[in-house]
Design a protein around this motif. Structure first.
Motif, PDB file in Angstrom:
ATOM      1  N   ARG A  13       0.852  -1.186   0.000  1.00 41.02           N
ATOM      2  CA  ARG A  13       0.000   0.000   0.000  1.00 41.02           C
ATOM      3  C   ARG A  13       0.885   1.231   0.000  1.00 41.02           C
ATOM      4  N   LYS A  14       0.296   2.363  -0.304  1.00 39.55           N
ATOM      5  CA  LYS A  14       1.018   3.629  -0.225  1.00 39.55           C
ATOM      6  C   LYS A  14       1.257   3.990   1.234  1.00 39.55           C
ATOM      7  N   MET A  15       2.383   4.571   1.525  1.00 40.29           N
ATOM      8  CA  MET A  15       2.629   5.051   2.888  1.00 40.29           C
ATOM      9  C   MET A  15       1.670   6.185   3.226  1.00 40.29           C
ATOM     10  N   THR A  16       1.331   6.285   4.489  1.00 39.17           N
ATOM     11  CA  THR A  16       0.543   7.426   4.942  1.00 39.17           C
ATOM     12  C   THR A  16       1.437   8.663   4.995  1.00 39.17           C
ATOM     13  N   ALA A  17       0.822   9.828   5.150  1.00 31.17           N
ATOM     14  CA  ALA A  17       1.592  11.071   5.242  1.00 31.17           C
ATOM     15  C   ALA A  17       2.545  11.028   6.428  1.00 31.17           C
ATOM     16  N   ALA A  18       2.085  10.476   7.542  1.00 25.82           N
ATOM     17  CA  ALA A  18       2.922  10.386   8.742  1.00 25.82           C
ATOM     18  C   ALA A  18       4.099   9.449   8.512  1.00 25.82           C
ATOM     19  N   GLU A  19       3.853   8.352   7.806  1.00 25.57           N
ATOM     20  CA  GLU A  19       4.928   7.401   7.518  1.00 25.57           C
ATOM     21  C   GLU A  19       5.967   8.012   6.587  1.00 25.57           C
ATOM     22  N   LYS A  20       5.516   8.761   5.584  1.00 25.58           N
ATOM     23  CA  LYS A  20       6.452   9.432   4.680  1.00 25.58           C
ATOM     24  C   LYS A  20       7.286  10.470   5.436  1.00 25.58           C
ATOM     25  N   LYS A  21       6.650  11.159   6.358  1.00 29.36           N
ATOM     26  CA  LYS A  21       7.352  12.169   7.146  1.00 29.36           C
ATOM     27  C   LYS A  21       8.429  11.524   8.013  1.00 29.36           C
ATOM     28  N   SER A  22       8.142  10.322   8.531  1.00 32.88           N
ATOM     29  CA  SER A  22       9.114   9.638   9.381  1.00 32.88           C
ATOM     30  C   SER A  22      10.333   9.202   8.591  1.00 32.88           C
ATOM     31  N   CYS A  23      10.179   9.024   7.288  1.00 34.02           N
ATOM     32  CA  CYS A  23      11.323   8.630   6.457  1.00 34.02           C
ATOM     33  C   CYS A  23      12.429   9.685   6.514  1.00 34.02           C
ATOM     34  N   SER A  24      12.039  10.943   6.415  1.00 35.59           N
ATOM     35  CA  SER A  24      13.027  12.020   6.437  1.00 35.59           C
ATOM     36  C   SER A  24      13.377  12.445   7.864  1.00 35.59           C
ATOM     37  N   ALA A  25      12.463  12.196   8.791  1.00 36.21           N
ATOM     38  CA  ALA A  25      12.711  12.593  10.183  1.00 36.21           C
ATOM     39  C   ALA A  25      13.750  11.706  10.846  1.00 36.21           C
ATOM     40  N   ASP A  26      13.831  10.440  10.410  1.00 38.45           N
ATOM     41  CA  ASP A  26      14.782   9.495  10.990  1.00 38.45           C
ATOM     42  C   ASP A  26      15.941   9.324  10.021  1.00 38.45           C
ATOM     43  N   ALA A  27      17.119   9.733  10.436  1.00 40.46           N
ATOM     44  CA  ALA A  27      18.296   9.675   9.560  1.00 40.46           C
ATOM     45  C   ALA A  27      18.607   8.255   9.111  1.00 40.46           C
ATOM     46  N   ALA A  28      18.298   7.283   9.937  1.00 46.16           N
ATOM     47  CA  ALA A  28      18.575   5.892   9.590  1.00 46.16           C
ATOM     48  C   ALA A  28      17.663   5.386   8.480  1.00 46.16           C
ATOM     49  N   HIS A  29      16.505   6.051   8.303  1.00 49.41           N
ATOM     50  CA  HIS A  29      15.533   5.611   7.304  1.00 49.41           C
ATOM     51  C   HIS A  29      15.569   6.462   6.041  1.00 49.41           C
ATOM     52  N   ASP A  30      16.121   7.637   6.119  1.00 49.91           N
ATOM     53  CA  ASP A  30      16.101   8.580   4.993  1.00 49.91           C
ATOM     54  C   ASP A  30      16.788   7.979   3.765  1.00 49.91           C
ATOM     55  N   GLY A  31      16.026   7.846   2.707  1.00 52.49           N
ATOM     56  CA  GLY A  31      16.564   7.330   1.447  1.00 52.49           C
ATOM     57  C   GLY A  31      16.850   5.841   1.457  1.00 52.49           C
ATOM     58  N   ARG A  32      16.284   5.106   2.412  1.00 51.79           N
ATOM     59  CA  ARG A  32      16.540   3.673   2.511  1.00 51.79           C
ATOM     60  C   ARG A  32      15.249   2.896   2.718  1.00 51.79           C
ATOM     61  N   ALA A  33      15.389   1.583   2.600  1.00 46.24           N
ATOM     62  CA  ALA A  33      14.295   0.682   2.941  1.00 46.24           C
ATOM     63  C   ALA A  33      14.592   0.088   4.309  1.00 46.24           C
ATOM     64  N   PHE A  34      13.559  -0.102   5.110  1.00 50.64           N
ATOM     65  CA  PHE A  34      13.771  -0.703   6.429  1.00 50.64           C
ATOM     66  C   PHE A  34      12.604  -1.604   6.791  1.00 50.64           C
ATOM     67  N   VAL A  35      12.882  -2.531   7.705  1.00 50.33           N
ATOM     68  CA  VAL A  35      11.888  -3.498   8.129  1.00 50.33           C
ATOM     69  C   VAL A  35      11.355  -3.119   9.503  1.00 50.33           C
ATOM     70  N   GLN A  36      10.031  -3.158   9.642  1.00 45.73           N
ATOM     71  CA  GLN A  36       9.386  -2.875  10.925  1.00 45.73           C
ATOM     72  C   GLN A  36       8.668  -4.141  11.377  1.00 45.73           C
ATOM     73  N   GLN A  37       8.918  -4.555  12.600  1.00 47.24           N
ATOM     74  CA  GLN A  37       8.301  -5.778  13.104  1.00 47.24           C
ATOM     75  C   GLN A  37       6.800  -5.620  13.236  1.00 47.24           C
ATOM     76  N   ARG A  38       6.097  -6.678  12.967  1.00 52.30           N
ATOM     77  CA  ARG A  38       4.627  -6.630  13.072  1.00 52.30           C
ATOM     78  C   ARG A  38       4.198  -6.714  14.535  1.00 52.30           C
TER      79      ARG A  38
END
Length: 225
Positions: free
Chosen positions: A200-225
C-alpha cells in the motif's frame, strides 16, 4: 428426584430430551446450585475432565479459504527505487467454538473432537496448524509491503454429552450442540492455502518519518509486526 432415578435406571431417551431442553433454556442465565449450567460451565468440565464427555454425531462442513492475515514484518521503502528483499513469515491458526472461545490450548476438548471425527471419517482432525517459510518481495518507492496468508478452514458440528459420576445441577447427563471452526488440511475439498505479497502507499505520517529518521532517509527498512 424422579428424573434422576429415571436416568440412573437407564431412561436415556427421557434424559436426553429433558437435559437438552434444560441446557437450551439455561445458556443465557447464570448457574447456581438450584439452576441449570451454562454451556461455558459444561465445556470447562469437559476440558478439565470433571465431566466424562463425548462429541457425538460430528458433521464436517465443506472446506473454505479463511481470511487473509499479515504473517510477516513490514518492509517500508523510503528510497527512490524499488526495494527487493527476502522476508520470513510464520503463521499459526487455531480453533474456536460457536461462542468464539479458543479450544486450541490446554484441556481435553481438542482430543475429544479428534477422537470423534477420526472414528466417523477415518481421518484425524487438528485443532491447530503452524507453518513458516520465506518469500522474496519487491516494494515500490513510498510504499510498504508485507506477506499475508489464508488458511483452509472447516467447521465440524456435533452434540456434546457430559456424564457425571454423581449428579451435578441435579442430573447425571447434560447435552448441548456446538460448532467448532478450525484449520483443515491443505487441498481439502479442492481448496488450497494461499500466501500473497501485499502493499500500500505510505501514509503522510509514515512518509514524514522517512526524512525525520536519519537511519531511514533514502533507505528501505523493516518494521516488526
Amino acid at each position: 428426584m424422579k428424573m434422576n432415578r429415571a436416568i440412573r435406571h437407564g431412561g436415556r431417551l427421557l434424559a436426553l430430551t429433558v437435559a437438552a431442553c434444560g441446557i437450551a433454556a439455561a445458556t443465557a442465565l447464570p448457574a447456581s446450585a438450584d439452576e441449570q449450567p451454562t454451556r461455558q460451565q459444561l465445556t470447562a468440565d469437559c476440558a478439565s475432565g470433571e465431566g466424562k464427555c463425548t462429541f457425538n454425531s460430528p458433521q464436517l462442513g465443506e472446506a473454505y479459504l479463511g481470511q487473509f492475515r499479515q504473517v510477516s514484518d513490514s518492509l517500508f521503502n523510503c528510497s527512490t527505487s524499488d526495494a527487493t528483499q527476502s522476508m520470513t513469515w510464520n503463521d499459526t491458526v487455531g480453533s474456536t467454538d460457536s461462542a468464539g472461545v479458543s479450544v486450541t490450548a490446554g484441556g481435553k476438548i481438542a482430543g475429544i473432537i479428534d477422537l470423534s471425527v477420526t472414528a466417523t471419517y477415518s481421518h484425524t482432525w487438528s485443532s491447530t496448524h503452524s507453518e513458516s517459510s520465506s518469500l522474496g518481495m519487491t516494494v515500490k518507492p513510498g510504499e510498504v509491503g508485507w506477506i499475508s496468508r489464508a488458511q483452509v478452514m472447516q467447521k465440524v458440528s456435533g452434540t456434546w454429552q457430559t456424564h457425571y459420576d454423581s449428579p451435578k445441577w441435579d442430573h447425571y447427563y447434560w447435552f448441548f450442540e456446538d460448532t467448532i471452526t478450525g484449520p483443515a488440511k491443505n487441498g481439502t475439498d479442492g481448496t488450497s492455502n494461499a500466501v500473497v505479497v501485499k502493499s500500500r502507499k505510505m501514509t503522510a505520517a509514515e512518509k514524514k518519518s522517512c526524512s525525520a529518521d536519519a537511519a531511514h532517509d533514502g533507505r528501505a527498512f523493516v518494521q516488526q509486526r
